[in-house]
Design an enzyme around this catalytic site. Structure first.
Site, short mmCIF file in Angstrom:
data_model
loop_
_atom_site.label_atom_id
_atom_site.label_comp_id
_atom_site.label_asym_id
_atom_site.label_seq_id
_atom_site.Cartn_x
_atom_site.Cartn_y
_atom_site.Cartn_z
N ASP A 238 55.89 30.98 35.89
CA ASP A 238 54.81 31.87 35.48
C ASP A 238 55.06 33.19 36.23
OD1 ASP A 238 52.22 32.75 34.57
OD2 ASP A 238 51.52 32.35 36.60
N SER B 198 51.36 36.83 29.41
CA SER B 198 51.13 38.28 29.35
C SER B 198 52.04 38.98 28.35
CB SER B 198 51.33 38.89 30.73
OG SER B 198 51.30 40.30 30.64
N ASP C 118 52.47 36.25 36.72
CA ASP C 118 51.34 36.73 37.51
C ASP C 118 50.83 35.65 38.45
OD1 ASP C 118 51.34 39.17 36.16
OD2 ASP C 118 49.99 38.45 34.60
N ASP D 129 50.52 29.00 39.09
CA ASP D 129 49.38 29.18 39.98
C ASP D 129 48.06 28.92 39.26
OD1 ASP D 129 49.48 31.57 38.42
OD2 ASP D 129 48.11 32.48 39.86
N ASN E 205 52.49 42.04 28.72
CA ASN E 205 53.05 43.10 29.57
C ASN E 205 54.16 42.58 30.48
OD1 ASN E 205 51.30 45.49 28.97
ND2 ASN E 205 49.69 44.05 29.58
N ARG F 105 44.71 37.61 26.75
CA ARG F 105 43.87 38.82 26.82
C ARG F 105 42.57 38.65 26.01
NH1 ARG F 105 46.92 43.92 24.89
NH2 ARG F 105 48.41 43.01 26.35
N GLY G 48 45.84 33.04 33.90
CA GLY G 48 46.61 32.29 32.90
C GLY G 48 46.03 32.31 31.50
C1 BG6 Z 1 48.35 36.13 32.44
C2 BG6 Z 1 47.27 36.45 33.45
O1 BG6 Z 1 49.60 36.13 33.05
O2 BG6 Z 1 48.37 37.09 31.39
C3 BG6 Z 1 45.93 36.56 32.73
O3 BG6 Z 1 47.20 35.42 34.42
C4 BG6 Z 1 46.04 37.59 31.60
O4 BG6 Z 1 44.93 36.93 33.64
C5 BG6 Z 1 47.16 37.20 30.66
O5 BG6 Z 1 44.80 37.67 30.89
C6 BG6 Z 1 47.36 38.19 29.52
O6 BG6 Z 1 47.86 39.39 30.03
P1 BG6 Z 1 48.13 40.70 29.20
O7 BG6 Z 1 49.02 41.52 30.08
O8 BG6 Z 1 48.82 40.31 27.92
O9 BG6 Z 1 46.81 41.34 28.94
MG MG Z 2 49.59 32.97 36.85
#
Ligand code: BG6
Ligand code: MG
Length: 216
Positions: A12, A120, A14, A174, A122, A52, A49
């Site tokens: 993972d 994510s 983040d 995590d 991002n 969005r 985890g």
């Molecule tokens: C996860 C985070 O990695 O990504 C979450 O732990 C987050 O908190 C999710 O909501 C989505 O992220 P993003 O960057 O696509 O908005």
């Molecule tokens: Mg995480």
């Protein structure tokens, strides 16, 4: 499940390789304040985890204003993401601990395939900002999947990307949702941080470099 079978380690992003929790918090808080929604760091923990749009629904649980249309919700999520990306632009290699880089280098030297499995959208941007892209053989992220953790989809994709049977993959997570995803995908679940309290975790790390004791 036997550690000796493991050929690939799926991480993972983040909360494992680096931390963007505080940036998520600041960006959601900004949106919540504009809508007069109470939002604390404890509320932010629930978003770990989670995708969005699912995160948005959690933040909106305490919303008491006029009903929002689906389009308005998408616009809110985009606004949060725009604010979040302003923080991400400030990220640099110093946001990753040397311990993480050294451990990843050593695992690769030992012959393990390494991949990212992140919800994510991002993830690639964050890896690029922190100059971590080349530490991994493959990246599966929020742009590759239609179902978020606890569904195993992102880890199943990551395993495919490194041509490894899920039964030969470990997952480092995590989030409870991520540990559940690993178990659902038939992978070895390794917990770090908040996930060490998850009863489904098989191994628990005190610190990232403990991976070197598990996988030799
Ligand atoms: C996860 C985070 O990695 O990504 C979450 O732990 C987050 O908190 C999710 O909501 C989505 O992220 P993003 O960057 O696509 O908005
Ligand atoms: Mg995480």
């Amino acid at each position: 499940m036997n550690n000796k079978k493991i050929k690939a380690i799926l991480f993972d992003l983040d909360g494992v390789v680096l931390s963007t929790d505080h940036y998520h918090f600041l960006a959601w808080k900004q949106m919540a304040d504009e809508l007069a929604i109470p939002f604390t760091k404890t509320d932010n923990e629930r978003l770990r985890g989670v995708s969005r749009m699912e995160s948005l629904e959690i933040v909106l649980e305490k919303y008491t204003g006029a009903p929002l249309t689906a389009e308005e919700k998408v616009a809110l999520a985009e606004k949060k993401n725009d604010a979040y990306r302003v923080y991400l632009r400030q990220m640099s290699p110093s946001d990753v601990a040397d311990e993480v880089r050294d451990t990843l280098r050593e695992l690769r030297r030992r012959g393990y395939r390494l991949a990212i499995g992140s919800s994510s959208k991002n993830a690639r941007f964050i890896l690029s900002q922190t100059e971590m892209t080349d530490f991994f053989d493959a990246i599966a992220d929020g742009t590759d999947i239609s179902r978020s953790k606890p569904d195993p989809e992102v880890f199943v994709k990551a395993a495919q990307f490194v041509n490894t049977d899920p039964a030969e993959c470990a997952v480092v997570e995590d989030a409870f949702a991520g540990i559940e995803a690993a178990v659902g995908g038939g992978m070895l679940p390794v917990a770090i941080g908040s996930a060490v309290d998850c009863p489904m975790a098989v191994h628990k790390l005190t610190t990232f470099s403990d991976l070197l004791k598990l996988f030799n």
